[in-house]
Motif scaffolding. Structure first.
Motif, PDB file in Angstrom:
ATOM      1  N   THR A 217       1.326   3.858 -14.517  1.00 47.60           N
ATOM      2  CA  THR A 217       0.714   4.063 -15.840  1.00 47.60           C
ATOM      3  C   THR A 217      -0.559   3.250 -16.068  1.00 47.60           C
ATOM      4  O   THR A 217      -1.256   3.489 -17.065  1.00 47.60           O
ATOM      5  N   LYS A 218      -0.868   2.332 -15.177  1.00 41.74           N
ATOM      6  CA  LYS A 218      -2.108   1.562 -15.316  1.00 41.74           C
ATOM      7  C   LYS A 218      -2.993   1.718 -14.078  1.00 41.74           C
ATOM      8  O   LYS A 218      -4.078   2.300 -14.143  1.00 41.74           O
ATOM      9  N   GLU A 219      -2.527   1.186 -12.958  1.00 41.13           N
ATOM     10  CA  GLU A 219      -3.364   1.206 -11.761  1.00 41.13           C
ATOM     11  C   GLU A 219      -3.768   2.621 -11.366  1.00 41.13           C
ATOM     12  O   GLU A 219      -4.952   2.913 -11.167  1.00 41.13           O
ATOM     13  N   LEU A 220      -2.787   3.506 -11.242  1.00 39.50           N
ATOM     14  CA  LEU A 220      -3.076   4.853 -10.756  1.00 39.50           C
ATOM     15  C   LEU A 220      -3.976   5.619 -11.718  1.00 39.50           C
ATOM     16  O   LEU A 220      -4.927   6.289 -11.289  1.00 39.50           O
TER      17      LEU A 220
ATOM     18  N   SER B 231       0.849  -1.189   0.000  1.00 36.11           N
ATOM     19  CA  SER B 231       0.000   0.000   0.000  1.00 36.11           C
ATOM     20  C   SER B 231       0.886   1.240   0.000  1.00 36.11           C
ATOM     21  O   SER B 231       1.872   1.296   0.743  1.00 36.11           O
ATOM     22  N   VAL B 232       0.531   2.218  -0.824  1.00 35.94           N
ATOM     23  CA  VAL B 232       1.356   3.413  -0.968  1.00 35.94           C
ATOM     24  C   VAL B 232       0.482   4.663  -0.973  1.00 35.94           C
ATOM     25  O   VAL B 232      -0.692   4.603  -1.328  1.00 35.94           O
ATOM     26  N   PRO B 233       1.065   5.815  -0.588  1.00 28.49           N
ATOM     27  CA  PRO B 233       0.299   7.056  -0.552  1.00 28.49           C
ATOM     28  C   PRO B 233       0.341   7.829  -1.863  1.00 28.49           C
ATOM     29  O   PRO B 233       1.283   7.699  -2.655  1.00 28.49           O
TER      30      PRO B 233
ATOM     31  N   MET C 168       0.156  13.350  -7.279  1.00 26.82           N
ATOM     32  CA  MET C 168       1.547  13.198  -6.844  1.00 26.82           C
ATOM     33  C   MET C 168       1.696  11.880  -6.089  1.00 26.82           C
ATOM     34  O   MET C 168       1.541  11.822  -4.875  1.00 26.82           O
ATOM     35  N   PRO C 169       2.010  10.800  -6.804  1.00 28.30           N
ATOM     36  CA  PRO C 169       2.088   9.485  -6.164  1.00 28.30           C
ATOM     37  C   PRO C 169       3.443   9.194  -5.540  1.00 28.30           C
ATOM     38  O   PRO C 169       4.450   9.822  -5.863  1.00 28.30           O
TER      39      PRO C 169
ATOM     40  N   TYR D  84       0.526  14.578 -13.732  1.00 25.03           N
ATOM     41  CA  TYR D  84       1.094  13.564 -12.846  1.00 25.03           C
ATOM     42  C   TYR D  84       2.519  14.002 -12.519  1.00 25.03           C
ATOM     43  O   TYR D  84       3.404  13.988 -13.378  1.00 25.03           O
ATOM     44  N   ALA D  85       2.730  14.432 -11.269  1.00 25.40           N
ATOM     45  CA  ALA D  85       4.016  14.972 -10.832  1.00 25.40           C
ATOM     46  C   ALA D  85       4.679  13.984  -9.880  1.00 25.40           C
ATOM     47  O   ALA D  85       4.126  13.652  -8.830  1.00 25.40           O
ATOM     48  N   TYR D  86       5.866  13.510 -10.253  1.00 26.67           N
ATOM     49  CA  TYR D  86       6.561  12.478  -9.494  1.00 26.67           C
ATOM     50  C   TYR D  86       7.698  13.081  -8.660  1.00 26.67           C
ATOM     51  O   TYR D  86       8.316  14.064  -9.055  1.00 26.67           O
TER      52      TYR D  86
END
Length: 332
Positions: free
Chosen positions: A148-151, A66-68, A120-121, A89-91
């Motif tokens: 690129t898929k789940e998020l 699990s990630v924020p 911002m994942p 989408y800012a990394y």
């Protein structure tokens, strides 16, 4: 009976208002129904920091964890709507976290001027935006699949993120932003790299990135062993993928010397060698794109640290270019 009906009606109105302005919080099995991604990835928690900022927790099969994720929604955003919004989408880079953009820049203020969403994942301590090689067995962690898929599916199905997308990153995430745009043509209308590693297989660079990863992981798990698994290294190298960026808007910026620049604080490192390497790979990438006749907006400067002090003004320059590319309207 009348009073009960009125009470129920009022409660429904208040719930709708709360949802529309974004003050609900809780878990996915609470008041707000969530739609999972195709592989079962789901949002398990939602916490609103303020009316425009929400932190999510995503349970990801691709990562096995699990990630924020932090999200900025525009002023016009509503939960109950069929509308969608353009999205950036800012990394974040290595050794940083999903809060870094809102902590270290004024991105919330800049984004608020436009009808745009910002996602911002988490990117892992050194996940390197890659579905890891793991000795050829693949498997978790699959950072590219997560991003690129789940998020994308979770944001589009649950928060009205649209398909007009831009991507932006600094340092290792500049690599991720451009790499994703190249490996998934058409996914992003615009990609921004600020001090990114844009030529992964350039002489000396594999050793550098593996050394950084080795502080926490077995570095050979990410892309494999250089010289043996070169095919996989090249398949994840923006420079090698440059031809696939045709049709994607690009803003690439980096310093050359690692010396302090006009925006950097006094008393820092005399030279930041990391920026020298990033500058060399960015120059190589810009040259490659121009040889391929692919338009690119480049800012190669001499002085400037590998730090937010330099990246914030670069973000300000790139922002309106991204907004135009994803058709995000400026709000009055």
């Amino acid at each position: 009976m009348v009073a009960s009906a009125v009470t129920r009606s009022l409660a429904g109105v208040l719930l709708a208002v709360a949802a529309s302005v974004g003050v609900l919080s809780g878990t996915a099995d609470g008041a707000v129904k969530r739609v999972a991604a195709d592989d079962g990835a789901k949002i398990t928690a939602e916490h609103w920091i303020d009316a425009r900022t929400v932190d999510l927790t995503v349970r990801s099969p691709a990562l096995g964890a699990s990630v924020p994720v932090r999200v900025l929604v525009p002023r016009t955003w509503k939960r109950a709507t069929k509308a969608s919004w353009p999205v950036v989408y800012a990394y974040h880079g290595g050794r940083d976290t999903y809060v870094s953009w809102t902590r270290s820049t004024d991105i919330a203020k800049v984004a608020a001027a436009y009808d745009v969403m910002v996602v911002m994942p988490d990117t892992g301590w050194a996940g390197w935006f890659t579905d890891w090689w793991n000795g050829g067995k693949r498997g978790t962690p699959k950072w590219e699949t997560f991003h690129t898929k789940e998020l994308l599916q979770l944001m589009e199905r649950n928060y009205h993120a649209g398909t007009h997308r831009a991507t932006m990153g600094v340092s290792s995430s500049g690599y991720g932003a451009v790499k994703y745009a190249a490996r998934h043509p058409g996914m992003f209308a615009y990609a921004v790299s600020l001090s990114g590693i844009l030529h992964l297989t350039q002489t000396g660079v594999p050793a550098l990135v593996m050394f950084e990863a080795s502080e926490k992981y077995d570095p050979f798990r990410i892309w494999g062993i250089p010289g043996i698994d070169d095919k996989n290294w090249k398949a994840n190298d923006p420079y090698e993928l440059a031809a696939k960026l045709k049709g994607t808007g690009l803003y690439l910026a980096s310093g050359r010397t690692g010396l302090p620049g006009a925006h950097d604080p006094a008393g820092g490192e005399p030279v930041e060698l990391q920026e020298v390497v990033c500058g060399a790979t960015t120059v190589a990438m810009v040259d490659r794109l121009r040889k391929l006749h692919i338009p690119v907006t480049a800012h190669i400067y001499q002085k400037g640290y590998h730090d937010w002090s330099t990246w914030q003004p670069e973000m300000h320059t790139a922002w309106p270019l991204m907004m135009k590319a994803i058709k995000a309207k400026k709000l009055s």
